[in-house]
Write an enzyme that holds these catalytic residues in place. Structure first.
Site, PDB file in Angstrom:
ATOM      1  N   ARG A 127       0.821  -1.236   0.000  1.00  0.00           N
ATOM      2  CA  ARG A 127       0.000   0.000   0.000  1.00  0.00           C
ATOM      3  C   ARG A 127       0.846   1.275   0.000  1.00  0.00           C
ATOM      4  NH1 ARG A 127      -3.234  -2.908   3.676  1.00  0.00           N
ATOM      5  NH2 ARG A 127      -5.037  -3.785   2.579  1.00  0.00           N
ATOM      6  N   LYS A 149       2.252  11.431 -11.486  1.00  0.00           N
ATOM      7  CA  LYS A 149       1.482  10.452 -12.265  1.00  0.00           C
ATOM      8  C   LYS A 149       2.329   9.205 -12.458  1.00  0.00           C
ATOM      9  CE  LYS A 149      -1.494  13.331 -15.105  1.00  0.00           C
ATOM     10  NZ  LYS A 149      -1.809  13.653 -16.501  1.00  0.00           N
ATOM     11  N   GLU A 191       8.874  18.887 -25.684  1.00  0.00           N
ATOM     12  CA  GLU A 191       8.138  19.145 -24.430  1.00  0.00           C
ATOM     13  C   GLU A 191       8.711  20.387 -23.719  1.00  0.00           C
ATOM     14  OE1 GLU A 191       5.495  17.346 -23.665  1.00  0.00           O
ATOM     15  OE2 GLU A 191       5.775  15.370 -24.580  1.00  0.00           O
ATOM     16  N   LYS A 233       6.797  22.870 -15.060  1.00  0.00           N
ATOM     17  CA  LYS A 233       5.955  21.724 -14.695  1.00  0.00           C
ATOM     18  C   LYS A 233       5.627  21.773 -13.205  1.00  0.00           C
ATOM     19  CE  LYS A 233       4.297  17.318 -15.042  1.00  0.00           C
ATOM     20  NZ  LYS A 233       4.281  16.073 -15.723  1.00  0.00           N
ATOM     21  N   GLU A 243      -5.108  17.171 -11.542  1.00  0.00           N
ATOM     22  CA  GLU A 243      -5.564  17.478 -12.894  1.00  0.00           C
ATOM     23  C   GLU A 243      -7.050  17.782 -12.959  1.00  0.00           C
ATOM     24  OE1 GLU A 243      -4.046  16.235 -17.247  1.00  0.00           O
ATOM     25  OE2 GLU A 243      -4.477  14.586 -15.899  1.00  0.00           O
ATOM     26  N   ARG A 247      -3.775  22.111 -14.851  1.00  0.00           N
ATOM     27  CA  ARG A 247      -2.812  21.119 -15.313  1.00  0.00           C
ATOM     28  C   ARG A 247      -3.080  20.700 -16.760  1.00  0.00           C
ATOM     29  NH1 ARG A 247      -0.353  16.373 -11.469  1.00  0.00           N
ATOM     30  NH2 ARG A 247       0.903  15.379 -13.060  1.00  0.00           N
ATOM     31  N   ASN A 251      -1.214  19.704 -21.784  1.00  0.00           N
ATOM     32  CA  ASN A 251      -1.623  18.896 -22.930  1.00  0.00           C
ATOM     33  C   ASN A 251      -1.539  19.670 -24.255  1.00  0.00           C
ATOM     34  OD1 ASN A 251      -2.246  16.188 -22.887  1.00  0.00           O
ATOM     35  ND2 ASN A 251      -4.363  16.582 -23.521  1.00  0.00           N
ATOM     36  N   HIS A 254      -0.986  18.052 -27.636  1.00  0.00           N
ATOM     37  CA  HIS A 254      -1.146  16.613 -27.427  1.00  0.00           C
ATOM     38  C   HIS A 254      -2.449  16.047 -27.981  1.00  0.00           C
ATOM     39  CE1 HIS A 254       2.391  17.053 -24.968  1.00  0.00           C
ATOM     40  NE2 HIS A 254       2.393  15.777 -24.633  1.00  0.00           N
ATOM     41  N   HIS A 258      -1.246  12.973 -29.813  1.00  0.00           N
ATOM     42  CA  HIS A 258      -1.572  11.576 -29.506  1.00  0.00           C
ATOM     43  C   HIS A 258      -2.192  10.890 -30.713  1.00  0.00           C
ATOM     44  CE1 HIS A 258      -1.690  12.497 -24.932  1.00  0.00           C
ATOM     45  NE2 HIS A 258      -0.568  11.883 -25.239  1.00  0.00           N
ATOM     46  N   HIS A 271       6.992  10.322 -29.614  1.00  0.00           N
ATOM     47  CA  HIS A 271       5.969  11.125 -28.941  1.00  0.00           C
ATOM     48  C   HIS A 271       6.265  12.624 -29.123  1.00  0.00           C
ATOM     49  CE1 HIS A 271       3.088  12.432 -25.959  1.00  0.00           C
ATOM     50  NE2 HIS A 271       4.063  13.101 -25.348  1.00  0.00           N
TER      51      HIS A 271
HETATM   52  P1  NAD Z   1      12.016   5.955 -22.072  1.00  0.00           P
HETATM   53  O1  NAD Z   1      11.954   5.756 -20.616  1.00  0.00           O
HETATM   54  O2  NAD Z   1      11.586   4.840 -22.955  1.00  0.00           O
HETATM   55  O3  NAD Z   1      13.488   6.403 -22.457  1.00  0.00           O
HETATM   56  C1  NAD Z   1      13.811   6.613 -23.807  1.00  0.00           C
HETATM   57  C2  NAD Z   1      14.977   5.718 -24.236  1.00  0.00           C
HETATM   58  O4  NAD Z   1      16.181   6.277 -23.742  1.00  0.00           O
HETATM   59  C3  NAD Z   1      14.921   4.308 -23.694  1.00  0.00           C
HETATM   60  O5  NAD Z   1      15.444   3.429 -24.662  1.00  0.00           O
HETATM   61  C4  NAD Z   1      15.848   4.352 -22.478  1.00  0.00           C
HETATM   62  O6  NAD Z   1      16.411   3.093 -22.203  1.00  0.00           O
HETATM   63  C5  NAD Z   1      16.879   5.328 -22.951  1.00  0.00           C
HETATM   64  N1  NAD Z   1      17.542   6.115 -21.919  1.00  0.00           N
HETATM   65  C6  NAD Z   1      16.994   6.799 -20.899  1.00  0.00           C
HETATM   66  N2  NAD Z   1      17.914   7.513 -20.253  1.00  0.00           N
HETATM   67  C7  NAD Z   1      19.091   7.274 -20.886  1.00  0.00           C
HETATM   68  C8  NAD Z   1      20.420   7.745 -20.703  1.00  0.00           C
HETATM   69  N3  NAD Z   1      20.722   8.652 -19.765  1.00  0.00           N
HETATM   70  N4  NAD Z   1      21.381   7.260 -21.521  1.00  0.00           N
HETATM   71  C9  NAD Z   1      21.085   6.377 -22.507  1.00  0.00           C
HETATM   72  N5  NAD Z   1      19.842   5.923 -22.745  1.00  0.00           N
HETATM   73  C10 NAD Z   1      18.871   6.369 -21.941  1.00  0.00           C
HETATM   74  O7  NAD Z   1      11.134   7.213 -22.539  1.00  0.00           O
HETATM   75  P2  NAD Z   1      11.012   8.714 -21.997  1.00  0.00           P
HETATM   76  O8  NAD Z   1      10.937   9.556 -23.203  1.00  0.00           O
HETATM   77  O9  NAD Z   1      12.019   9.010 -20.969  1.00  0.00           O
HETATM   78  O10 NAD Z   1       9.586   8.698 -21.294  1.00  0.00           O
HETATM   79  C11 NAD Z   1       8.423   8.347 -22.015  1.00  0.00           C
HETATM   80  C12 NAD Z   1       7.449   7.685 -21.075  1.00  0.00           C
HETATM   81  O11 NAD Z   1       7.143   8.601 -20.035  1.00  0.00           O
HETATM   82  C13 NAD Z   1       6.130   7.294 -21.715  1.00  0.00           C
HETATM   83  O12 NAD Z   1       5.738   6.034 -21.252  1.00  0.00           O
HETATM   84  C14 NAD Z   1       5.164   8.357 -21.211  1.00  0.00           C
HETATM   85  O13 NAD Z   1       3.832   7.881 -21.107  1.00  0.00           O
HETATM   86  C15 NAD Z   1       5.744   8.677 -19.877  1.00  0.00           C
HETATM   87  N6  NAD Z   1       5.446  10.038 -19.402  1.00  0.00           N
HETATM   88  C16 NAD Z   1       4.924  10.157 -18.165  1.00  0.00           C
HETATM   89  C17 NAD Z   1       4.649  11.413 -17.659  1.00  0.00           C
HETATM   90  C18 NAD Z   1       4.127  11.555 -16.258  1.00  0.00           C
HETATM   91  O14 NAD Z   1       3.680  12.625 -15.888  1.00  0.00           O
HETATM   92  N7  NAD Z   1       4.188  10.505 -15.472  1.00  0.00           N
HETATM   93  C19 NAD Z   1       4.905  12.550 -18.426  1.00  0.00           C
HETATM   94  C20 NAD Z   1       5.467  12.395 -19.692  1.00  0.00           C
HETATM   95  C21 NAD Z   1       5.733  11.124 -20.184  1.00  0.00           C
HETATM   96 ZN    ZN Z   2       4.006  14.623 -23.904  1.00  0.00          ZN
END
Ligand code: NAD
Ligand code: ZN
Length: 368
Positions: A127, A149, A191, A233, A243, A247, A251, A254, A258, A271
């Site tokens: 939990r 999130k 972003e 942010k 949200e 917040r 988007n 987006h 999306h 993305h």
């Molecule tokens: P990711 O975590 O897939 O990372 C992108 C790629 O870079 C991966 O292959 C990873 O292994 C690699 N990588 C990461 N850091 C590295 C580093 N320092 N050196 C070498 N390689 C590295 O993707 P992302 O773009 O970081 O995040 C996208 C995800 O985040 C999506 O699932 C999205 O839904 C989520 N997201 C969440 C929020 C939130 O508020 N929680 C906001 C935006 C995006």
């Molecule tokens: Zn985004």
């Protein structure tokens, strides 16, 4: 609101007084920052992916062990598909077999995929156990590690299972992004530009002044960029933790973004690339509603993001169903974020069909 008193720290503070710090410090400082946050050395779970592990797992483990921690590592395959029930189950199984208790922190070392998945595991194990985000991608440092999130994907759509769960602290080491692949970097820059356009006109000036060097990561301005983008942010989510209002402006770009990502087939556009094209549509719509918005200026900044996919092959008719099903809509009404001016955004419902057609014609026309 964000506390801007120190260049290497931003405090996220919610209206009810809860909060946590984001430290822009070396990963090697993590053990000291854990102590500062009153976490006592013992067992911890270190969750990461293979790409990130190759660079940062061993130095972090060593630093943790020196400080008296016993890390149990869980190294997952990289990529969006890892945000799944299957890998969540792996984390539950390993964490429970390792004998965690309510005080065992989860350290999420990686991009948004690791952060969202490990964050949801932390929210639900026993939990709720302490969560530490150690973001290593640009997206993670300016976006996903901030705001609470967490979640995984479902066959019915992305991010449909999850929880709001705030970390105890975030340690963002900007230098870890040096090893990020270039396309991931420029996608994250979409972003970053979004954060400027929706909420911080002075940051837009800064981005314009340094954009070429920032895209190539060859400047000290990178560290300042990450902090300023993160601060936007922080300010937005601190105002609206769950949200329910402001917040939504995050988007921006987006609604189209999306739909583009999905209709082109995931992977054709990253993305961030899809969001860049989506922002161009949203800027056109904004300018139609507010002719005083400087469309040329904002669009020129967005067009600096290299986009590998070709949006001209997608029609509005193709995109519309996906836009109607966006989970941020209310019912079937398509919601859009528009700019009144650079640095000021708001939500509108159901723009006229003609306006959407023109916006899409504009966005898909020029290859960026
Ligand atoms: P990711 O975590 O897939 O990372 C992108 C790629 O870079 C991966 O292959 C990873 O292994 C690699 N990588 C990461 N850091 C590295 C580093 N320092 N050196 C070498 N390689 C590295 O993707 P992302 O773009 O970081 O995040 C996208 C995800 O985040 C999506 O699932 C999205 O839904 C989520 N997201 C969440 C929020 C939130 O508020 N929680 C906001 C935006 C995006
Ligand atoms: Zn985004």
């Amino acid at each position: 609101m964000a506390d801007i008193s120190s260049p290497d720290r931003i405090d996220v503070r919610f209206r009810d007084g809860r909060g946590y710090p984001i430290h822009f410090r070396s990963l090697a400082d993590t053990p000291a920052l854990l102590s500062e946050a009153d976490l006592t050395p013992g067992r911890c779970l270190l969750i990461t992916d293979e790409n990130v592990a190759a660079h940062y797992r061993s130095p972090l483990r060593t630093a943790l062990q020196r400080a008296g921690w016993t890390p149990h590592d869980i190294v997952l395959p990289p990529g969006e598909a890892t945000k799944s029930f299957e890998h969540l189950q792996t984390i539950y199984d390993e964490a429970l077999a390792a004998g965690i208790d309510r005080s065992t922190p989860v350290l999420a070392l990686g991009g948004g995929v690791v952060g969202d998945l490990a964050g949801f595991a932390a929210a639900t194990l026993l939990r709720g156990v302490p969560l530490i985000h150690l973001p290593t991608s640009l997206v993670a440092q300016v976006d996903s590690s901030i705001g609470g999130k967490t979640g995984i994907n479902h066959a019915a759509g992305k991010n449909l299972i999850g929880a709001f769960y705030q970390p105890d602290l975030v340690v963002a080491d900007v230098r870890t992004t040096d090893t990020l692949p270039q396309r991931e970097w420029t996608s994250g820059m979409a972003e970053v530009i979004k954060h400027g356009l929706i909420a911080d006109p002075a940051f837009v000036d800064f981005l314009e002044a340094h954009i070429t060097d920032l895209l190539l990561r060859r400047t000290d301005a990178v560290a300042e960029m990450v902090r300023r983008a993160a601060r936007v942010k922080v300010d937005v989510v601190a105002d609206d933790e769950r949200e329910q209002g402001r917040r939504a402006i995050l988007n921006f770009g987006h609604t189209f973004g999306h739909a583009i990502e999905r209709e082109a087939g995931y992977g054709v556009f990253t993305h961030g690339e899809a969001v860049a094209v989506g922002m161009r549509a949203a800027l056109h719509l904004s300018h139609h509603l507010h002719p005083s918005l400087n469309l040329d200026r904002a669009d020129a900044l967005v067009r600096t993001i290299p986009v590998e996919g070709d949006p001209s092959s997608l029609s509005l008719d193709q995109l519309r169903p996906a836009m109607q099903h966006d989970k941020k809509n209310k019912g079937d009404t398509i919601r859009f974020i528009v700019l009144d001016r650079i640095g000021e955004a708001r939500v509108i419902d159901a723009p006229p069909q003609d306006d959407l057609e023109h916006a899409w014609d504009f966005a898909k026309s020029v290859r960026t």
